[in-house]
Design an enzyme around this catalytic site. Structure first.
Site, PDB file in Angstrom:
ATOM      1  N   HIS A 154       0.822  -1.226   0.000  1.00 19.69           N
ATOM      2  CA  HIS A 154       0.000   0.000   0.000  1.00 19.69           C
ATOM      3  C   HIS A 154       0.854   1.274   0.000  1.00 19.69           C
ATOM      4  CE1 HIS A 154      -3.648  -2.271   0.419  1.00 19.69           C
ATOM      5  NE2 HIS A 154      -3.256  -2.836   1.541  1.00 19.69           N
ATOM      6  N   ASP A 190      -2.379 -10.640  -2.377  1.00 14.25           N
ATOM      7  CA  ASP A 190      -2.947 -10.212  -1.097  1.00 14.25           C
ATOM      8  C   ASP A 190      -4.442  -9.925  -1.315  1.00 14.25           C
ATOM      9  OD1 ASP A 190      -1.968  -8.739   1.714  1.00 14.25           O
ATOM     10  OD2 ASP A 190      -3.682  -7.734   0.794  1.00 14.25           O
ATOM     11  N   HIS A 192      -6.075  -7.377  -0.493  1.00 16.11           N
ATOM     12  CA  HIS A 192      -6.274  -5.972  -0.855  1.00 16.11           C
ATOM     13  C   HIS A 192      -5.486  -5.607  -2.115  1.00 16.11           C
ATOM     14  CE1 HIS A 192      -6.660  -6.280   3.596  1.00 16.11           C
ATOM     15  NE2 HIS A 192      -7.739  -5.563   3.376  1.00 16.11           N
TER      16      HIS A 192
HETATM   17  N1  Q9C Z   1      -8.625  -0.500  10.277  1.00 17.35           N
HETATM   18  C1  Q9C Z   1      -2.365  -5.269   4.136  1.00 17.35           C
HETATM   19  O1  Q9C Z   1      -2.982  -6.330   4.095  1.00 17.35           O
HETATM   20  N2  Q9C Z   1      -7.651  -1.238   6.922  1.00 17.35           N
HETATM   21  N3  Q9C Z   1      -2.955  -4.131   4.565  1.00 17.35           N
HETATM   22  C2  Q9C Z   1      -7.681   0.059   7.474  1.00 17.35           C
HETATM   23  C3  Q9C Z   1      -9.403  -0.543   9.128  1.00 17.35           C
HETATM   24  C4  Q9C Z   1      -6.474  -1.349   6.159  1.00 17.35           C
HETATM   25  C5  Q9C Z   1      -4.337  -4.115   4.980  1.00 17.35           C
HETATM   26  C6  Q9C Z   1      -8.980   0.423   8.040  1.00 17.35           C
HETATM   27  C7  Q9C Z   1      -6.249  -2.696   5.605  1.00 17.35           C
HETATM   28  C8  Q9C Z   1      -4.875  -2.744   5.017  1.00 17.35           C
HETATM   29  C9  Q9C Z   1      -0.924  -5.220   3.794  1.00 17.35           C
HETATM   30 ZN    ZN Z   2      -4.043  -7.173   2.633  1.00 19.57          ZN
END
Ligand code: Q9C
Ligand code: ZN
Length: 334
Positions: A154, A190, A192
């Site tokens: 990200h 992944d 996401h």
């Molecule tokens: N707390 C990876 O899997 N969510 N990142 C943010 C809820 C973010 C996941 C809002 C999810 C990111 C590397």
């Molecule tokens: Zn992820």
């Protein structure tokens, strides 16, 4: 398969993240790396490649921010970890971005990725683990594993977000190119979308980015990962997004995987980098796919059969109790 990790990657341990309008315990814990490490044969210490390969991808001002923000935040009397909470609105008069609170917004994508005094060191060694896995491949290994934690996909050239600070896969891809490889493919599996990796190579024709992920209509990172995002300029056609609906299981996932692998095969990479997240797992607490532990070996075999030199870099996966099995299953299948 050799694997790389540095214990300094464990020191990053923020307290809280913003989630659904409240603060909860940070999901990207050091325990994740401990569980993976415990499930694998001994990992090797990463070699130190310095900051040059990091600065080949990331903005120098951003790297300085990662290094200095925690001290500036504390000096300004802010309690808690550094977390962006105010962002400059685009398209208005130029604003001052030199104050710590402005910088935290300037260099972040979300308010869920805090910095502590130990974050820079952990992110630095996470990137070094990816670079060490690249060294193993350069010296003849068919495949290598980097236990990257914090994860990376990200993070963009000048922003953190989604628990990521330095884009480990992008740093390894750029180092491969700078070391003489003509074409590198990044396959992101992944849960996401890897918005940071896509963004870094958006206009590049020498790095192909293919991603299978939850539809941004329902899932983080929301703005990016739609099927019509294909890159621009020299990078047009070198980005492939394959969003899947929530609830997708192995059959749908493998169909998309076959499509991604065929596209990468046409690109004929010198190196494939797999951004591997185990947050596609059915019981992942923040995700919505239905991949089972036994499925990871099949996914890995599909990739391995393509025959490319392959660097596997860890991304997400938050079902901590199952994480070791899921990663070990993937690597064994490969
Ligand atoms: N707390 C990876 O899997 N969510 N990142 C943010 C809820 C973010 C996941 C809002 C999810 C990111 C590397
Ligand atoms: Zn992820």
């Amino acid at each position: 398969m050799r694997g790389f990790f540095d214990p300094r990657q464990l020191a990053h341990a923020p307290a809280l993240e913003l989630h659904n309008g409240g603060l909860i315990a940070y999901a990207e814990t050091p325990a994740r790396a401990e569980m993976i490490r415990a499930a694998l044969p001994a990992l090797e210490a990463a070699d130190d490649h310095g900051t040059a390969p990091i600065l080949a991808v990331h903005d120098a001002g951003y790297v300085d921010f990662l290094q200095t923000a925690p001290a500036r935040w504390a000096e300004a009397g802010r309690a808690g970890d550094v977390m962006g909470y105010i962002w400059p609105i685009v398209g208005r008069r130029p604003v001052r971005l030199d104050r710590i609170d402005a910088l935290a917004g300037r260099y972040s994508l979300d308010a869920s990725t805090p910095l502590t005094a130990d974050t820079w060191g952990a992110a630095y060694w996470s990137a070094q683990s990816a670079l060490s896995a690249l060294d193993a491949i350069r010296t003849g290994d068919r495949a290598a594993f980097a236990l990257c934690r914090p994860p990376g996909h990200h993070a963009g050239r000048d922003y953190l977000g989604g628990y990521c600070h330095l884009n480990n896969a992008a740093i390894a891809a750029q180092a491969g190119i700078d070391g003489g490889m003509a074409r590198v493919a990044i396959l992101d599996v992944d849960y996401h979308h890897g918005n940071g990796t896509q963004d870094i190579f958006w206009t590049r024709g020498d790095v192909f980015y293919a991603s299978i992920h939850a539809d941004p209509a329902t899932d983080y990172p929301f703005y990016w990962g739609h099927a019509d995002e294909i890159g621009e300029g020299a990078g047009e056609g070198a980005t492939l997004n394959l969003p899947l609906p929530r609830g997708s299981a192995i059959d749908a996932f493998r169909k998309a995987l076959a499509q991604a692998l065929a596209a990468i095969a046409s690109f004929a990479p010198d190196l494939a980098i797999v951004s591997f997240g185990a947050d596609t797992y059915v019981d992942d607490p923040i995700s919505g796919f239905a991949i089972q532990t036994g499925d990871y070996a099949m996914i890995a075999r599909d990739i391995a059969e393509c025959g490319w030199p392959t660097l596997i870099a860890m991304e997400g996966g938050y079902a901590v109790d199952a994480l070791g099995r899921n990663v070990a299953g993937f690597l064994a299948g490969f």
